[in-house]
Design a protein around this motif. Structure first.
Motif, short mmCIF file in Angstrom:
data_model
loop_
_atom_site.label_atom_id
_atom_site.label_comp_id
_atom_site.label_asym_id
_atom_site.label_seq_id
_atom_site.Cartn_x
_atom_site.Cartn_y
_atom_site.Cartn_z
N LYS A 188 -25.06 -30.78 30.13
CA LYS A 188 -23.66 -31.13 30.35
C LYS A 188 -22.93 -31.30 29.00
CE LYS A 188 -23.38 -31.80 34.91
NZ LYS A 188 -22.38 -31.17 35.78
N ALA A 189 -23.63 -31.98 28.06
CA ALA A 189 -23.02 -32.18 26.74
C ALA A 189 -22.78 -30.85 26.04
CB ALA A 189 -23.92 -33.08 25.89
N ASN A 190 -23.79 -29.94 26.17
CA ASN A 190 -23.61 -28.61 25.57
C ASN A 190 -22.46 -27.86 26.21
OD1 ASN A 190 -25.78 -29.04 23.84
ND2 ASN A 190 -27.27 -28.13 25.25
N ASP A 191 -22.39 -27.98 27.58
CA ASP A 191 -21.28 -27.31 28.28
C ASP A 191 -19.95 -27.88 27.83
OD1 ASP A 191 -23.11 -25.82 29.61
OD2 ASP A 191 -23.07 -26.99 31.45
N ALA A 192 -19.90 -29.24 27.70
CA ALA A 192 -18.65 -29.88 27.27
C ALA A 192 -18.25 -29.40 25.88
CB ALA A 192 -18.80 -31.40 27.29
N ALA A 193 -19.26 -29.31 24.98
CA ALA A 193 -18.96 -28.83 23.63
C ALA A 193 -18.46 -27.38 23.66
CB ALA A 193 -20.21 -28.94 22.75
N ASP A 194 -19.11 -26.58 24.55
CA ASP A 194 -18.70 -25.18 24.68
C ASP A 194 -17.26 -25.09 25.18
OD1 ASP A 194 -19.23 -22.30 24.75
OD2 ASP A 194 -19.09 -22.54 26.91
N TYR A 195 -16.96 -25.92 26.22
CA TYR A 195 -15.59 -25.92 26.75
C TYR A 195 -14.60 -26.36 25.66
CZ TYR A 195 -16.65 -25.03 31.66
OH TYR A 195 -17.02 -24.45 32.83
N ALA A 196 -15.00 -27.36 24.86
CA ALA A 196 -14.12 -27.83 23.78
C ALA A 196 -13.86 -26.71 22.77
CB ALA A 196 -14.73 -29.05 23.09
N ASP A 197 -14.96 -25.96 22.43
CA ASP A 197 -14.79 -24.85 21.50
C ASP A 197 -13.86 -23.78 22.07
OD1 ASP A 197 -16.44 -26.07 19.68
OD2 ASP A 197 -18.26 -24.99 20.31
N ARG A 198 -14.10 -23.48 23.38
CA ARG A 198 -13.26 -22.47 24.02
C ARG A 198 -11.81 -22.92 24.08
NH1 ARG A 198 -16.31 -21.25 29.51
NH2 ARG A 198 -14.41 -20.07 29.90
N ALA A 199 -11.63 -24.21 24.38
CA ALA A 199 -10.26 -24.75 24.43
C ALA A 199 -9.61 -24.64 23.06
CB ALA A 199 -10.29 -26.20 24.90
N GLY A 200 -10.40 -24.99 22.01
CA GLY A 200 -9.85 -24.88 20.66
C GLY A 200 -9.46 -23.45 20.32
N ASN A 201 -10.35 -22.50 20.73
CA ASN A 201 -10.05 -21.09 20.46
C ASN A 201 -8.80 -20.65 21.19
OD1 ASN A 201 -12.33 -20.87 18.84
ND2 ASN A 201 -13.65 -20.18 20.51
N TYR A 202 -8.70 -21.10 22.48
CA TYR A 202 -7.50 -20.75 23.25
C TYR A 202 -6.25 -21.32 22.59
CZ TYR A 202 -9.44 -18.51 27.41
OH TYR A 202 -10.02 -17.65 28.27
N LEU A 203 -6.36 -22.59 22.16
CA LEU A 203 -5.21 -23.23 21.53
C LEU A 203 -4.81 -22.48 20.26
CD1 LEU A 203 -6.01 -27.03 21.99
CD2 LEU A 203 -4.12 -25.76 23.00
N GLU A 204 -5.84 -22.12 19.44
CA GLU A 204 -5.54 -21.37 18.22
C GLU A 204 -4.90 -20.02 18.55
OE1 GLU A 204 -9.15 -21.02 16.06
OE2 GLU A 204 -9.28 -23.14 15.51
#
Length: 473
Positions: free
Chosen positions: A157-173
């Motif tokens: 779950k933590a890895n998934d959350a980190a992945d989602y955070a990375d994806r969110a950051g990429n989307y935001l960028e």
């Protein structure tokens, strides 16, 4: 005896329903038969007696679709009660599936723990303590294994959350970058429009100056030619008049000389001859003047005809030049507007994708293509409302769904749409500005159908979690 539970989809039921008696000690295990929807999920059984309580409920990891007897606390079967059993599952993608709860009644049996029990001797007590200790150790090992499983799930779950955070950051960028690109594009468009407007104005002014100069030059040429012709006519007229006058004077002098020489007797005859001569001269003079006037009129008409033709040609050239300039300006403005509109729509689609990934309530747009199914993860939302559609089939004009003549439609379901199978309870055909409850959906499958095989475009939607229809009531 076993408790056999079959779970199809999310519906659970006991397939060997029978009465258990409290105090029973030969219960072997709880067996589960899961349908394919549970493949890939780590399953946990939740067991409790009578009313549910977090502190009293028992959670046991289901291994190989079985909960063995030694994992079940003995107090579950000591007294008359209703035993409740349910299952939930988690997978590596962070998804969870749950089942309904089944009830197994435990009827009252002989209270073996309190009636006529034989008091054990010291040896038996030691044996019992050793067995209890062994059972505690085994139970501790089992709990460690269960916790290990939960720790692995937590880590995932933590890895998934980190992945989602990375994806969110990429989307935001990406969105920020696209916003910057669009702002630059709009700024460039403004510059281009201003440059095009200035160029068109300069070209128009230059063309008008050229036309004005050409008109003035032609007018000057015509005036010069007219003056020259008039001077030629005047010169010819003066020359003719001079010749006539000279001839008349000569004739009169000759007559006078003859009159003097001949005397009075011939004066009358001479006067008659002179009068005839003068009349002839006058007729000749009038004829000459008439001929001169006719020639002058003809010359002037020719000059006026050429002047009118030249002016008409100049006007036609000016009109064509202005039309060409206007057409070029309109084409450039249309191209600029189309480029701006496409860039803004692409940025809006990217923003909508990012909001759905992060579970943010938002209004967005979806790309739709005839007979193509679009799948969207909607676990984070309870309601969806569709707005207008805009497709090539209606010349990219906004229209509500379904349209008046029903030449197209949008269908949705929680499962992938299959026209060869019966319509499900979760199926609905989209009507604009109507609220749809999708709280039981994991994914929303959307299909656009149109009478135009090449049709494509956009549909507006809104995802949210508080019912707007309830709030309005």
């Amino acid at each position: 005896m076993n408790i056999n539970i079959e779970i199809k989809g999310q519906q659970a039921h006991i397939v060997n329903q029978q009465s258990l008696i409290s105090g029973t000690s030969n219960l072997e295990e709880i067996k589960f038969d899961f349908s394919c929807e549970w493949d890939g999920y780590t399953k946990t059984a939740v067991i409790y007696v009578d009313d549910y309580s977090i502190s009293d409920s028992v959670k046991v990891l289901v291994e190989k679709d079985v909960v063995s007897a030694e994992k079940l606390p003995s107090w579950l079967f000591r007294e008359e009660c209703e035993l409740y059993i349910g299952v939930f599952g988690d997978n590596s993608e962070g998804r969870r599936i749950t089942s309904t709860i089944v009830c197994q009644k435990v009827k009252k049996g002989v209270p073996v723990d309190v009636v006529n029990e034989i008091t054990p001797d010291i040896y038996n007590q030691i044996i019992k303590i050793m067995c209890d200790t062994k059972a505690l150790v085994k139970e501790a090992d089992e709990k460690i294994e269960v916790n290990k499983g939960y720790l692995e799930q937590a880590e995932q779950k933590a890895n998934d959350a980190a992945d989602y955070a990375d994806r969110a950051g990429n989307y935001l960028e990406e969105v920020v970058g696209q916003k910057t690109d669009v702002e630059k594009l709009i700024a460039n468009i403004d510059v281009k429009v201003e440059e095009s407007t200035t160029n068109i104005a300069n070209i128009t002014e230059a063309k008008m100056n050229d036309i004005s100069s050409l008109t003035e030059a032609k007018s000057n040429d015509i005036a010069t030619l007219t003056t020259a012709k008039m001077e030629d006519i005047a010169n010819v007229t003066n020359a003719k008049l001079t010749d006539i006058n000279n001839t008349a004077v000569s004739q009169i002098e000759a007559i006078n000389s003859s009159a003097v020489a001949a005397g009075e007797s011939q004066t009358k005859g001479i006067n008659t001859v002179a009068s005839s001569r003068i009349n002839n001269i006058t007729d000749i003079t009038n004829q000459q003047l008439e001929n001169i006037n006719t020639a002058a009129t003809h010359q002037i008409e020719m000059i006026e005809g050429k002047t009118s033709t030249q002016i008409e040609s100049i006007n036609n050239t000016a009109t064509n030049q202005i039309s060409a300039i206007n057409s070029t300006a309109l084409s450039q403005i249309d191209a600029i507007n189309n480029t701006t509109t496409n860039q803004i729509k692409n940025m809006t689609v990217k923003y909508s994708d990012m909001c759905r990934t992060l579970g943010i309530e938002h209004e967005g747009i979806l790309n739709i293509t005839n007979n193509k199914i679009v799948s969207i993860d909607v676990r984070k939302y309870k309601y969806i409302k569709f707005g207008t559609a805009n497709t090539k089939g209606s010349s990219f004009t906004d229209y509500t769904l379904p349209p008046q003549y029903r030449w197209c439609s949008i269908s949705c379901d929680k499962k992938e749409l299959d026209t060869s199978k019966p319509v499900t309870d979760s199926y609905f055909e989209v009507t604009s500005n109507k609220e749809y409850d999708i709280s039981t959906f994991d994914d929303l499958y959307l299909r656009y159908s149109s009478m135009d095989n090449t049709d494509y475009g956009y549909v507006n939607y809104k995802f949210y979690n508080n019912s707007e229809e309830t709030a309005e009531e």
